[in-house]
Design a protein around this motif. Structure first.
Motif, short mmCIF file in Angstrom:
data_model
loop_
_atom_site.label_atom_id
_atom_site.label_comp_id
_atom_site.label_asym_id
_atom_site.label_seq_id
_atom_site.Cartn_x
_atom_site.Cartn_y
_atom_site.Cartn_z
N GLY A 295 16.18 -13.10 -5.19
CA GLY A 295 15.67 -11.84 -4.65
C GLY A 295 14.27 -11.53 -5.16
N LEU A 296 14.05 -11.79 -6.45
CA LEU A 296 12.73 -11.58 -7.04
C LEU A 296 11.71 -12.53 -6.42
N LYS A 297 12.12 -13.78 -6.25
CA LYS A 297 11.22 -14.77 -5.64
C LYS A 297 10.79 -14.30 -4.25
N THR A 298 11.72 -13.83 -3.46
CA THR A 298 11.42 -13.35 -2.12
C THR A 298 10.48 -12.15 -2.17
N ALA A 299 10.73 -11.22 -3.09
CA ALA A 299 9.88 -10.03 -3.22
C ALA A 299 8.46 -10.41 -3.62
N LEU A 300 8.33 -11.35 -4.56
CA LEU A 300 7.00 -11.78 -4.99
C LEU A 300 6.24 -12.45 -3.85
N VAL A 301 6.92 -13.31 -3.11
CA VAL A 301 6.28 -14.00 -1.98
C VAL A 301 5.88 -12.98 -0.92
N ASP A 302 6.76 -12.03 -0.61
CA ASP A 302 6.44 -11.00 0.38
C ASP A 302 5.21 -10.19 -0.03
N CYS A 303 5.10 -9.88 -1.30
CA CYS A 303 3.96 -9.13 -1.80
C CYS A 303 2.67 -9.92 -1.64
N VAL A 304 2.71 -11.20 -1.96
CA VAL A 304 1.52 -12.04 -1.82
C VAL A 304 1.12 -12.15 -0.35
N VAL A 305 2.09 -12.36 0.52
CA VAL A 305 1.80 -12.47 1.96
C VAL A 305 1.16 -11.18 2.46
N ALA A 306 1.71 -10.02 2.08
CA ALA A 306 1.15 -8.75 2.51
C ALA A 306 -0.27 -8.57 1.99
N SER A 307 -0.50 -8.97 0.75
CA SER A 307 -1.84 -8.85 0.16
C SER A 307 -2.84 -9.75 0.87
N VAL A 308 -2.45 -10.98 1.15
CA VAL A 308 -3.34 -11.91 1.85
C VAL A 308 -3.63 -11.41 3.26
N ASP A 309 -2.60 -10.94 3.96
CA ASP A 309 -2.81 -10.40 5.30
C ASP A 309 -3.80 -9.23 5.27
N HIS A 310 -3.66 -8.37 4.29
CA HIS A 310 -4.56 -7.23 4.15
C HIS A 310 -6.00 -7.70 3.92
N MET A 311 -6.19 -8.67 3.03
CA MET A 311 -7.54 -9.14 2.74
C MET A 311 -8.15 -9.86 3.93
N ILE A 312 -7.36 -10.57 4.70
CA ILE A 312 -7.86 -11.21 5.91
C ILE A 312 -8.33 -10.14 6.91
N GLU A 313 -7.55 -9.09 7.02
CA GLU A 313 -7.90 -7.99 7.91
C GLU A 313 -9.20 -7.30 7.45
N VAL A 314 -9.30 -7.03 6.16
CA VAL A 314 -10.50 -6.40 5.60
C VAL A 314 -11.71 -7.29 5.82
#
Length: 79
Positions: free
Chosen positions: A53-72
């Protein structure tokens, strides 16, 4: 959100200075930050949460952060 941005800015200031002082390249910096991120995540995981569960949460956080930076970045290029 301001506290999160403040912590991120403070972390980046420290990392920039440390990397410059120790001659680190971008790959070494990213590897070190990823290592810290995962270790910290496992160190503070909630009681009763699984490693998976922690692994999934960490990966989801990284994906969201990368998506945000790509958008910015895309918005900055349009401007």
């Amino acid at each position: 959100m301001e506290k999160i941005r403040g912590l991120a800015a403070a972390t980046l200031d420290f990392v920039t200075e440390y990397a410059h002082t120790n001659g680190m390249n971008n790959t070494e910096i990213m590897n070190a930050l990823a290592h810290i991120y995962v270790i910290y995540g496992f160190a503070v995981k909630l009681e009763g949460s699984s490693d998976e569960g922690l692994k999934t949460a960490l990966v989801d956080c990284v994906v969201a952060s990368v998506d945000h930076m790509i958008e910015v970045s895309a918005d900055a290029e349009k401007a």
